[in-house]
Structures are given as C-alpha cells and as structure tokens.
Design an enzyme around this catalytic site. Structure first.
Site, short mmCIF file in Angstrom:
data_model
loop_
_atom_site.label_atom_id
_atom_site.label_comp_id
_atom_site.label_asym_id
_atom_site.label_seq_id
_atom_site.Cartn_x
_atom_site.Cartn_y
_atom_site.Cartn_z
CG ASP A 210 -1.82 1.21 1.30
OD1 ASP A 210 -1.60 2.18 0.54
OD2 ASP A 210 -2.76 1.20 2.12
CB SER B 211 -5.92 11.61 -16.21
OG SER B 211 -7.25 11.76 -16.68
CE1 TYR C 158 -8.04 9.78 -11.13
CE2 TYR C 158 -8.41 11.16 -13.05
CZ TYR C 158 -7.91 10.01 -12.49
OH TYR C 158 -7.27 9.08 -13.28
CE LYS D 190 -4.10 9.80 -12.29
NZ LYS D 190 -3.02 8.78 -12.36
#
Length: 253
Positions: A61, A141, A154, A158
């Site tokens: 993790d 992205s 998000y 990114k």
C-alpha cells in the site's frame, strides 16, 4: 541476449488490474523482467503466475510510511536493479467540488500524487546509484489538462503529477534519467465498465462517449500500454519532459 547482458527491469505500480496489468503484459512481451505492485495479494499473485517467469509481485500500500522505499528495495533485491519505473497506481474520485470532504481530498492526493512522488524519488535514487540512467513514465490523465464537472479533485491530483513530470525531467536529465508522462483518455477498464453498466442506458452512454472522441472509439488498455512501452524503450532515448495524450484526439479539439 548474451550471457553478459542483463535483462532490463521495469517496476509497474498499480500493476495488478486495468491499465497497469496491460502495461505489465506489454513490457514482458517486450522482454522486460517486470516487478508489479498492488494492494491485493490475490490479484498480484495471479499476474505473477500469468506472466511467469518474467514477473515478480511485491504487495504494498504505497500510501503507508516507507512503502515506496521498501518496494524499490525489494525490486532491486529480486532483480538486481531498476531501469524503468511506470508510476501507474491511482484511485478514482468524483464528487461536487464544493462539497468534497477534506478526508477525500487527502486520500486522493496521498495515492495519486504523494505516493507517486515517493516512488519516483526512491526509484530515481536506485537509478542514480546504479549509474546506468533510466526511464520514468508517469500515468496521468486527460483530466490533468481539461475541466470536467465533479472531477476537480482527481484532476488536481493528476495535474500535480503532470507538473512533477516536467520538473523531474529537467532535474534528473544530468543523471541520464528520462521522465515522461502518458495521459489516457476514456479507457475500457473495469472501472469504466462498472460506470457504464450503472447508467440508465449503457449502450446510449457508450455511443455518446465515443462520439465525443475524434477517432470514434474508447481506448483499450493496450493503446495506453503501447505508449508507455515506447517511452520506456531505448527508441525514446532523446525524449524527456513530454506528455503523450492517448485519447483518440480528444484534447486536440
């Protein structure tokens, strides 16, 4: 490969599903020894078995303290060094920007930005210490470059990774370490399939999404893997600090 040649090694974070596992498959097909990381022991061992004998799995993790350093140390111990890092591990996030709880913002950045920075640092140090140079590919992205409602957190995470790409490319160039990014558009991953299936009219949703893309189709994970493979390869030896959109022309509109 002669007895004196060492097989190139790639570390792929988030390499047990979706785009990540397809990247691992492509790099193995290209002759790399690939170390994949992920949180799921079950999925990771399945990938290791599928890609044997050229795959190793390290469970991690990456948001945990010291995890990035431990993963890189394990990869080096298992393979003898790292030539390529593919920084792919990420989580999705959607929600009205003004109402996103601070805990969700932190969780998104911890995986998508802070963990990615930590892995880049640890892998970069391993490449520096081996004095062989290397290649780092950050998977960002299309949302790092455009605005979409409910995707603000998000997108910001990114976008941070995209900014890191250009800064790291300049700083690490004297070490022979190239740093680039691949920016996928809408891609047919399990998350995408779940999202489509949850729509009132999945077929109509698919048609609407594809119609907004100049090439008229949704990306397959193999499309993204091909771009990553190029940037990781010696053929891209003079390419650093760039972001390749793999989005069917969406950002060109």
């Amino acid at each position: 490969m002669t007895p004196d040649e060492r097989r190139r090694v790639a570390l792929v974070t988030g390499g047990t599903s979706g785009i990540g596992v397809e990247i691992a498959r492509r790099l193995v097909a290209d002759g790399y020894l690939v170390v994949v990381t992920g949180r799921s022991e079950e999925r990771g061992r399945a990938v290791e078995r599928e890609l044997a004998p050229l795959a190793r799995f390290v469970q991690a993790d990456l948001t945990e303290e010291g995890a990035a350093e431990a993963v890189v140390a394990s990869a080096v111990a298992l393979t003898g060094g790292i030539d390529v890092l593919v920084n792919n591990a990420a989580i999705d996030h959607t929600g009205p920007l003004l109402d996103v709880p601070a805990a969700e913002v932190r969780a998104t950045f911890e995986t998508n930005a802070l963990a990615a920075i930590a892995v880049l640092q640890a892998a970069g140090r391993a490449m520096r210490d081996a004095a062989r140079g290397g290649a780092i590919v950050n998977v960002t992205s299309r949302l790092a470059s455009i605005g979409v409602p409910t995707m603000g957190v998000y997108s910001a995470s990114k976008g941070a990774l995209l900014a890191l790409t250009t800064a790291a490319a300049v700083e690490l160039a004297p070490l022979g370490i190239r740093v680039n990014a691949v920016a996928p558009g809408m891609t047919r991953t399990p998350l995408y399939e779940e999202w489509v299936a949850a729509q009132d009219d999945p077929a109509a949703t698919e048609r609407r999404v594809a119609a907004a893309i100049p090439l008229g189709r949704i990306a397959d994970p193999t499309d993204v893997a091909a771009a990553v493979a190029y940037l990781a390869s010696p053929e891209a030896a003079y390419v650093t600090g760039v972001s390749i959109p793999v989005d069917g022309g969406y950002l060109a509109q």
